[in-house]
Design a protein around this motif. Structure first.
Motif, PDB file in Angstrom:
ATOM      1  N   ALA A 228       1.109  -1.338  -0.018  1.00 18.17           N
ATOM      2  CA  ALA A 228       0.054   0.071  -0.069  1.00 18.17           C
ATOM      3  C   ALA A 228       0.901   1.312  -0.196  1.00 18.17           C
ATOM      4  N   VAL A 229       1.923   0.977   0.782  1.00 20.99           N
ATOM      5  CA  VAL A 229       2.914   2.365   0.629  1.00 20.99           C
ATOM      6  C   VAL A 229       4.192   1.639  -0.012  1.00 20.99           C
ATOM      7  N   LEU A 230       4.697   2.407  -1.071  1.00 20.24           N
ATOM      8  CA  LEU A 230       5.825   1.910  -1.722  1.00 20.24           C
ATOM      9  C   LEU A 230       7.232   2.410  -1.080  1.00 20.24           C
ATOM     10  N   PRO A 231       8.177   1.517  -1.541  1.00 25.46           N
ATOM     11  CA  PRO A 231       9.588   1.993  -0.749  1.00 25.46           C
ATOM     12  C   PRO A 231      10.058   3.535  -1.498  1.00 25.46           C
ATOM     13  N   SER A 232       9.609   3.748  -2.615  1.00 28.01           N
ATOM     14  CA  SER A 232       9.850   5.112  -3.133  1.00 28.01           C
ATOM     15  C   SER A 232       8.950   6.149  -2.308  1.00 28.01           C
ATOM     16  N   ASP A 233       8.016   5.857  -1.616  1.00 26.65           N
ATOM     17  CA  ASP A 233       7.384   6.901  -0.891  1.00 26.65           C
ATOM     18  C   ASP A 233       8.229   7.748  -0.263  1.00 26.65           C
ATOM     19  N   GLU A 234       7.889   9.017  -0.109  1.00 26.66           N
ATOM     20  CA  GLU A 234       8.936   9.968   0.790  1.00 26.66           C
ATOM     21  C   GLU A 234       8.945   9.724   2.068  1.00 26.66           C
ATOM     22  N   SER A 235       7.849   9.059   2.632  1.00 28.04           N
ATOM     23  CA  SER A 235       7.888   8.793   4.339  1.00 28.04           C
ATOM     24  C   SER A 235       8.586   7.468   4.363  1.00 28.04           C
ATOM     25  N   ALA A 236       8.929   6.785   3.597  1.00 30.32           N
ATOM     26  CA  ALA A 236       9.801   5.489   3.887  1.00 30.32           C
ATOM     27  C   ALA A 236      11.397   5.911   4.188  1.00 30.32           C
ATOM     28  N   LYS A 237      11.884   5.542   5.337  1.00 31.05           N
ATOM     29  CA  LYS A 237      13.045   5.674   5.870  1.00 31.05           C
ATOM     30  C   LYS A 237      13.877   4.876   5.766  1.00 31.05           C
ATOM     31  N   LEU A 238      13.504   3.454   5.712  1.00 36.03           N
ATOM     32  CA  LEU A 238      14.142   2.323   5.898  1.00 36.03           C
ATOM     33  C   LEU A 238      13.184   1.075   5.442  1.00 36.03           C
ATOM     34  N   TRP A 239      13.807   0.200   4.608  1.00 34.33           N
ATOM     35  CA  TRP A 239      12.977  -0.758   3.757  1.00 34.33           C
ATOM     36  C   TRP A 239      13.858  -2.111   3.404  1.00 34.33           C
ATOM     37  N   TYR A 240      13.811  -2.795   4.308  1.00 37.57           N
ATOM     38  CA  TYR A 240      14.545  -4.205   4.142  1.00 37.57           C
ATOM     39  C   TYR A 240      13.650  -5.435   4.057  1.00 37.57           C
ATOM     40  N   GLU A 241      14.074  -6.333   2.862  1.00 42.63           N
ATOM     41  CA  GLU A 241      13.218  -7.528   2.703  1.00 42.63           C
ATOM     42  C   GLU A 241      14.303  -8.586   2.866  1.00 42.63           C
ATOM     43  N   PHE A 242      14.128  -9.626   3.892  1.00 40.72           N
ATOM     44  CA  PHE A 242      15.458 -10.437   4.226  1.00 40.72           C
ATOM     45  C   PHE A 242      14.898 -11.819   3.364  1.00 40.72           C
ATOM     46  N   ALA A 243      14.876 -11.483   2.157  1.00 34.70           N
ATOM     47  CA  ALA A 243      14.845 -12.754   1.123  1.00 34.70           C
ATOM     48  C   ALA A 243      16.016 -12.945   0.656  1.00 34.70           C
ATOM     49  N   CYS A 244      16.465 -14.307   0.621  1.00 35.85           N
ATOM     50  CA  CYS A 244      17.724 -14.973   0.165  1.00 35.85           C
ATOM     51  C   CYS A 244      17.690 -14.821  -1.484  1.00 35.85           C
ATOM     52  N   LYS A 245      18.421 -14.482  -2.272  1.00 39.53           N
ATOM     53  CA  LYS A 245      18.327 -14.598  -3.266  1.00 39.53           C
ATOM     54  C   LYS A 245      19.418 -15.841  -3.947  1.00 39.53           C
ATOM     55  N   PRO A 246      19.457 -16.700  -4.736  1.00 36.21           N
ATOM     56  CA  PRO A 246      18.316 -16.597  -5.786  1.00 36.21           C
ATOM     57  C   PRO A 246      16.985 -17.308  -5.304  1.00 36.21           C
ATOM     58  N   ALA A 247      15.984 -16.812  -6.000  1.00 36.73           N
ATOM     59  CA  ALA A 247      14.594 -17.567  -5.679  1.00 36.73           C
ATOM     60  C   ALA A 247      14.667 -18.964  -6.347  1.00 36.73           C
ATOM     61  N   LEU A 248      13.445 -19.756  -6.015  1.00 34.65           N
ATOM     62  CA  LEU A 248      13.087 -20.978  -6.573  1.00 34.65           C
ATOM     63  C   LEU A 248      11.693 -21.136  -7.226  1.00 34.65           C
ATOM     64  N   VAL A 249      11.202 -21.857  -7.891  1.00 34.05           N
ATOM     65  CA  VAL A 249      10.164 -21.751  -8.608  1.00 34.05           C
ATOM     66  C   VAL A 249       9.091 -22.928  -8.033  1.00 34.05           C
ATOM     67  N   HIS A 250       7.842 -22.558  -7.544  1.00 33.50           N
ATOM     68  CA  HIS A 250       6.864 -23.435  -6.993  1.00 33.50           C
ATOM     69  C   HIS A 250       5.715 -23.696  -8.017  1.00 33.50           C
ATOM     70  N   PHE A 251       5.480 -24.915  -8.462  1.00 29.64           N
ATOM     71  CA  PHE A 251       4.179 -25.217  -9.115  1.00 29.64           C
ATOM     72  C   PHE A 251       3.325 -25.768  -8.169  1.00 29.64           C
ATOM     73  N   SER A 252       2.035 -25.270  -8.636  1.00 29.87           N
ATOM     74  CA  SER A 252       0.783 -25.663  -7.482  1.00 29.87           C
ATOM     75  C   SER A 252       0.647 -27.195  -7.778  1.00 29.87           C
ATOM     76  N   LYS A 253       1.062 -27.866  -9.218  1.00 30.82           N
ATOM     77  CA  LYS A 253       0.865 -29.191  -9.262  1.00 30.82           C
ATOM     78  C   LYS A 253       2.183 -29.737  -9.993  1.00 30.82           C
ATOM     79  N   GLN A 254       2.599 -31.021  -9.666  1.00 30.44           N
ATOM     80  CA  GLN A 254       3.775 -31.470 -10.330  1.00 30.44           C
ATOM     81  C   GLN A 254       3.798 -32.085 -11.595  1.00 30.44           C
TER      82      GLN A 254
END
Length: 334
Positions: A228-254
């Motif tokens: 709802a509030v983007l990291p580019s919003d002037e009110s944002a002073k810190l924005w960390y997302e602790f997600a390890c790269k690289p990502a992997l793919v998940h299919f809902s059916k195999q």
């Protein structure tokens, strides 16, 4: 999630932990305009992990933002009548330590603590401590928690859980500033520490509405593609997302069975962990004459063609992963 994806993701996280000896390899990017990026080092007071049930990768432990730039930003942010919101998508790991820090800026400035059943937010107004507490909570597992200060009504403290205000104290005055660094899971003045897991951490220079907090939570949950509030919003002073790269793919059916010239079928395609929001994703068929693929958001539509054997593959930052590999008989399996 398939066993293959889980094992691959665990392998990637292990690799990331191994890279901790080389600080340049792991950098947590601050997506706000302040760009307060931090590097993971061999002696960092946190580890990386992955929650298979929730499909979330995280940082567990604590660290201070002690660069000169960070000190300038947060010394200004946490003092006087300046409004603020601190939020985290976090897991208290069933802690019942009343001093379990979520955020801290010195005991005589402000702090936010939490257990599996309560949240405690305080400021020091230069004369005394003022507090806001919410008890009787059920904070097992992952929750979106926030602490907010507003200069309105003589100074107001608020605590929110999963987008809903759960505690409020008015008439608290203004915030007494300090030169202690802003800590995630740590208070540098008292050296109180937390044992929380964080998937995301954000700070704003205003009070977010309940609607905005719910929007941020839905983004953390993977329900919404954008916060709802983007990291580019002037009110944002810190924005960390602790997600390890690289990502992997998940299919809902195999695997799926499609009839020649029959109706199309769809499967959902997403990345793991789900809090890795920046992953690129493309899906294609090895043989378009047997089955063609059309992406519509997170859904992959499979359209059958000639009989044969093919594989549907998805490519992302983490590599190439197959939906299935075999076919046979009068109907193809994809």
């Amino acid at each position: 999630m398939s066993e293959e994806v889980v094992l691959l993701l665990e392998q990637k996280i292990t690799e990331a932990q191994d890279m901790a000896e080389h600080p340049a390899h792991i950098v947590w990017k601050d997506w706000s305009s302040n760009q307060l990026d931090v590097s993971m080092t061999g002696d960092s007071n946190y580890t990386l992990g992955y929650d298979e049930t929730e499909n979330v990768s995280y940082m567990r432990g604590y660290f201070d933002l002690d660069s000169e730039k960070a000190k300038t930003v947060f010394d200004k942010q946490f003092q006087g009548s300046q409004a603020f919101t601190m939020e985290a998508y976090a897991n208290m790991n069933n802690s019942y330590d009343e001093m379990n820090m979520i955020f801290g800026k010195g005991d005589q400035t402000m702090g936010f603590r939490g257990t599996a059943s309560s949240l405690y937010f305080f400021i020091h107004n230069g004369t005394e401590w003022k507090t806001c507490e919410s008890t009787g909570l059920y904070l097992d597992g992952w929750h979106h928690v926030a602490a907010m200060y507003s200069p309105d009504d003589g100074g107001t403290l608020m605590i929110a859980v999963d987008g809903r205000i759960e505690g409020k104290t008015t008439g608290v005055g203004t915030v007494s500033g300090s030169s202690y660094p802003f800590g995630i899971g740590h208070d540098a003045q008292t050296d109180r520490r937390g044992d929380n897991s964080y998937a995301s951490v954000r700070v704003y220079n205003r009070v977010l509405t309940e609607e905005e907090l719910r929007g941020q939570r839905e983004y953390d949950l993977g329900v919404s593609a954008k916060p709802a509030v983007l990291p580019s919003d002037e009110s944002a002073k810190l924005w960390y997302e602790f997600a390890c790269k690289p990502a992997l793919v998940h299919f809902s059916k195999q695997k799926m069975t499609l009839q020649k010239e029959g109706p199309s079928k769809t499967v959902k395609v997403s990345v793991a962990p789900r809090n890795y929001h920046g992953a690129s994703l493309s899906v294609a068929s090895q043989d378009e004459s047997i089955v063609s693929v059309r992406m519509n958001g997170s859904e992959c539509e499979l359209n059958p063609g000639a009989l044969g054997e093919t594989a549907i593959k998805a490519e992302t930052d983490g590599g190439l992963y197959s939906l299935c590999r075999k076919a046979g008989g009068g109907a193809g399996q994809y």
